[in-house]
Design a protein around this motif. Structure first.
Motif, mmCIF file in Angstrom:
data_model
loop_
_atom_site.group_PDB
_atom_site.id
_atom_site.type_symbol
_atom_site.label_atom_id
_atom_site.label_comp_id
_atom_site.label_asym_id
_atom_site.label_seq_id
_atom_site.Cartn_x
_atom_site.Cartn_y
_atom_site.Cartn_z
ATOM 1 N N ASN A 29 0.774 -1.134 -0.013
ATOM 2 C CA ASN A 29 -0.120 -0.059 -0.129
ATOM 3 C C ASN A 29 1.142 1.193 0.327
ATOM 4 O O ASN A 29 0.025 1.693 0.855
ATOM 5 C CB ASN A 29 -1.002 0.024 1.261
ATOM 6 C CG ASN A 29 -2.146 0.420 1.233
ATOM 7 O OD1 ASN A 29 -2.652 1.273 0.001
ATOM 8 N ND2 ASN A 29 -2.646 1.823 2.024
ATOM 9 N N PHE A 33 -0.647 2.094 -7.940
ATOM 10 C CA PHE A 33 -1.668 2.251 -7.964
ATOM 11 C C PHE A 33 -2.617 2.003 -8.406
ATOM 12 O O PHE A 33 -3.463 1.772 -8.468
ATOM 13 C CB PHE A 33 -1.954 3.408 -6.805
ATOM 14 C CG PHE A 33 -1.424 3.720 -5.477
ATOM 15 C CD1 PHE A 33 -2.079 2.718 -4.498
ATOM 16 C CD2 PHE A 33 -0.404 4.418 -4.733
ATOM 17 C CE1 PHE A 33 -2.067 2.108 -3.419
ATOM 18 C CE2 PHE A 33 -0.530 4.134 -3.192
ATOM 19 C CZ PHE A 33 -0.850 3.387 -2.846
ATOM 20 N N LYS A 36 -3.727 -0.688 -9.804
ATOM 21 C CA LYS A 36 -4.755 -1.860 -8.522
ATOM 22 C C LYS A 36 -6.558 -0.692 -8.877
ATOM 23 O O LYS A 36 -6.344 0.005 -8.665
ATOM 24 C CB LYS A 36 -3.807 -1.687 -7.218
ATOM 25 C CG LYS A 36 -3.078 -2.273 -6.695
ATOM 26 C CD LYS A 36 -2.164 -2.058 -5.410
ATOM 27 C CE LYS A 36 -0.666 -2.166 -5.642
ATOM 28 N NZ LYS A 36 0.422 -1.211 -4.586
ATOM 29 N N ARG A 40 -9.250 -2.796 -4.300
ATOM 30 C CA ARG A 40 -8.743 -3.642 -4.116
ATOM 31 C C ARG A 40 -7.500 -2.827 -2.829
ATOM 32 O O ARG A 40 -6.628 -2.552 -1.730
ATOM 33 C CB ARG A 40 -6.987 -4.254 -4.560
ATOM 34 C CG ARG A 40 -5.956 -4.552 -4.480
ATOM 35 C CD ARG A 40 -5.282 -5.035 -5.279
ATOM 36 N NE ARG A 40 -4.234 -5.690 -5.374
ATOM 37 C CZ ARG A 40 -3.385 -5.474 -5.827
ATOM 38 N NH1 ARG A 40 -2.987 -5.832 -7.139
ATOM 39 N NH2 ARG A 40 -1.841 -7.013 -5.140
ATOM 40 N N LYS A 41 -7.362 -1.287 -2.926
ATOM 41 C CA LYS A 41 -6.833 -0.080 -2.464
ATOM 42 C C LYS A 41 -7.086 0.386 -1.180
ATOM 43 O O LYS A 41 -7.269 0.358 -0.133
ATOM 44 C CB LYS A 41 -6.262 1.222 -2.916
ATOM 45 C CG LYS A 41 -5.792 1.079 -4.509
ATOM 46 C CD LYS A 41 -5.679 2.320 -5.530
ATOM 47 C CE LYS A 41 -6.514 2.097 -6.420
ATOM 48 N NZ LYS A 41 -6.040 3.298 -7.493
ATOM 49 N N ASP A 45 -5.980 0.239 2.565
ATOM 50 C CA ASP A 45 -5.879 1.441 3.213
ATOM 51 C C ASP A 45 -6.491 0.805 4.723
ATOM 52 O O ASP A 45 -6.018 1.648 5.987
ATOM 53 C CB ASP A 45 -7.078 1.775 2.973
ATOM 54 C CG ASP A 45 -7.014 3.326 3.776
ATOM 55 O OD1 ASP A 45 -5.973 3.401 3.581
ATOM 56 O OD2 ASP A 45 -7.581 4.063 3.624
#
Length: 64
Positions: A29, A33, A36, A40-41, A45
């Motif tokens: 993470n 990005f 992705k 998924r992000k 988080d």
């Protein structure tokens, strides 16, 4: 006997909740990005609970 020093690398990676649980950031993470998905992000988080198998050693490093 000297005081036990806190392991500063562990302090930067782990936080202790009010009830004494250990939380850490989810891996994958930090960057890249673009490929992705949003789902998924968002999942990455949230903070994760430290494994009970690792918790004992981490608490020792933190001086808890």
């Amino acid at each position: 006997m000297p005081k036990q020093k806190t392991h500063k690398g562990t302090v930067k990676r782990v936080r202790v909740t009010g009830t004494g649980k250990l939380m850490h950031e989810q891996a994958n993470n930090q960057h890249k990005f673009a490929h992705k998905s949003g789902q998924r992000k968002r999942r990455l988080d949230t903070d994760q609970l430290v494994s009970p198998a690792d918790a004992k050693n981490i608490k020792k490093l933190l001086g808890i």
